[in-house]
Motif scaffolding. Structure first.
Motif, mmCIF file in Angstrom:
data_model
loop_
_atom_site.group_PDB
_atom_site.id
_atom_site.type_symbol
_atom_site.label_atom_id
_atom_site.label_comp_id
_atom_site.label_asym_id
_atom_site.label_seq_id
_atom_site.Cartn_x
_atom_site.Cartn_y
_atom_site.Cartn_z
ATOM 1 N N SER A 91 50.890 128.868 65.175
ATOM 2 C CA SER A 91 52.250 128.610 65.640
ATOM 3 C C SER A 91 52.783 127.323 65.016
ATOM 4 N N ALA A 92 51.936 126.294 64.961
ATOM 5 C CA ALA A 92 52.344 125.035 64.333
ATOM 6 C C ALA A 92 52.703 125.259 62.871
ATOM 7 N N SER A 146 44.622 117.475 58.885
ATOM 8 C CA SER A 146 46.007 117.883 59.130
ATOM 9 C C SER A 146 46.118 119.362 59.464
ATOM 10 N N ARG A 147 45.063 120.141 59.194
ATOM 11 C CA ARG A 147 45.100 121.579 59.497
ATOM 12 C C ARG A 147 45.302 121.814 60.996
ATOM 13 N N GLN A 153 46.730 119.780 52.633
ATOM 14 C CA GLN A 153 47.034 119.388 51.261
ATOM 15 C C GLN A 153 46.301 120.341 50.326
ATOM 16 N N GLU A 154 47.079 121.243 49.712
ATOM 17 C CA GLU A 154 46.467 122.239 48.839
ATOM 18 C C GLU A 154 46.233 121.667 47.443
ATOM 19 N N LEU A 155 45.105 122.005 46.868
ATOM 20 C CA LEU A 155 44.716 121.470 45.574
ATOM 21 C C LEU A 155 45.708 121.828 44.478
ATOM 22 N N GLU A 211 45.360 131.755 52.456
ATOM 23 C CA GLU A 211 44.406 130.669 52.208
ATOM 24 C C GLU A 211 44.246 129.808 53.455
ATOM 25 N N PHE A 212 45.344 129.552 54.148
ATOM 26 C CA PHE A 212 45.285 128.723 55.351
ATOM 27 C C PHE A 212 44.433 129.387 56.424
ATOM 28 N N GLU A 213 44.688 130.662 56.684
ATOM 29 C CA GLU A 213 43.941 131.372 57.728
ATOM 30 C C GLU A 213 42.483 131.553 57.324
ATOM 31 N N PHE A 214 42.216 131.770 56.044
ATOM 32 C CA PHE A 214 40.845 131.922 55.560
ATOM 33 C C PHE A 214 40.039 130.661 55.870
#
Length: 235
Positions: A91-92, A146-147, A153-155, A211-214
Motif C-alpha cells: 500500500s505504501a 527504505s523498503r 534504491q534500484e541499481l 522486482e520490489f515484490e520479489f
C-alpha cells in the motif's frame, strides 16, 4: 470551472489546505518546482500569508511527507504478521507511486517526521506481536531499509539516481556501449535481462513492481525462518 477555482481561492487559508496544495504542486511539476512563491500563486495569496501556517520550506516538506504517509492503508487486523506487513508495504508503494517526489523528500530529512515515526512504530509493533525478538526486529528493520516505506534504491534506476522525481514510463534499458559490455559481460547480461512472467511485466525491461515484490517476499520468508529458529545475533 472558473467559478470552482474562484471558490477555492476564497476558501480560508489553513495549514491543511497549504500542505495539500503543495503536494498537488509537487505531483504535477516535480519537487524541484516547489517554492513558497509558486505555492502562494497557486493558492491565490501573497507568500507572506503562508508563513502564518508553516514556518519555512523545511516545515512545509515535513508536512507534505506526513500528508503522503497518511494515505497509506492502516494495518489489516486479525491476519498473520507477514501478511499484514506485506500488504501495508505494498500500500505504501502504491501511495509513493502516486507521489514520485516523496521518496527523495523522505530521504532528504535529517529527522523522521511524526507520521513516518508513527508508521515505523506500528510496523515494529506488528513484528514484535508476531513473535520476533527485539534483537531480530532490530536487524529486520536494517535489512528492510527504505523498503519498509514502499521504495528502494534500484541499481539500474538511472532516473531516480539522477534526482529526477517526475513519473516515468517503463521502457527498454539503454544498451551498454560495446566496449563496456565486453569489459563487464556479467553486468551487461543482467542489465538487459527481462525474464519475468507476462502477467507481471508492465513494460519492456525490468518491471519495478515485480522486482520490489520479489525482494520483499525473499526478505519476509527469510525473516519467518529466522523467527521459527529462535535466531539471535552473535553480539
Amino acid at each position: 470551472m472558473v467559478e470552482q477555482a474562484e471558490r477555492l481561492r476564497r476558501t480560508p487559508l489553513s495549514r491543511e489546505r497549504i500542505l495539500r496544495a503543495a503536494v498537488a504542486l509537487a505531483d504535477g511539476a516535480g519537487i524541484e518546482s516547489l517554492s513558497m512563491r509558486n505555492l502562494a500563486q497557486d493558492l491565490g495569496v501573497v507568500p507572506m500569508a503562508l508563513y502564518k501556517h508553516v514556518a519555512n520550506k523545511d516545515e512545509l516538506l515535513d508536512g507534505m511527507i506526513d500528508v503522503v504517509v497518511g494515505e497509506i492503508d492502516p494495518l489489516v487486523p486479525d491476519v498473520g504478521w507477514k501478511q499484514a506487513i506485506r500488504q501495508r508495504i505494498l500500500s505504501a508503494r502504491q501511495v509513493l507511486r502516486r507521489h514520485p517526489w516523496a521518496p527523495l523528500a523522505i530521504e532528504s530529512r535529517t529527522m523522521a517526521t511524526p507520521a513516518v515515526l508513527a508508521y515505523l512504530d506500528s510496523m515494529i509493533g506488528t513484528l514484535r506481536a508476531g513473535g520476533l525478538s527485539v534483537d531480530l526486529t532490530h536487524h529486520v528493520m536494517h535489512a528492510m531499509g527504505s523498503r519498509i516505506l514502499g521504495f528502494s534504491q534500484e541499481l539500474f534506476d538511472t532516473d531516480r539516481r539522477a534526482g529526477r522525481s517526475g513519473p516515468t514510463e517503463p521502457g527498454p534499458p539503454a544498451p551498454l556501449p560495446p566496449e563496456v559490455a565486453a569489459r563487464f559481460p556479467h553486468v551487461a547480461e543482467i542489465a538487459t535481462a527481462a525474464s519475468h512472467d507476462d502477467a507481471s511485466v508492465v513494460g519492456q525491461g525490468c518491471d519495478d513492481q515485480f522486482e520490489f515484490e520479489f525482494a520483499l517476499d525473499l526478505l519476509l520468508d527469510g525473516i519467518e525462518r529466522l523467527r521459527e529458529q529462535g535466531w539471535t545475533s552473535s553480539r
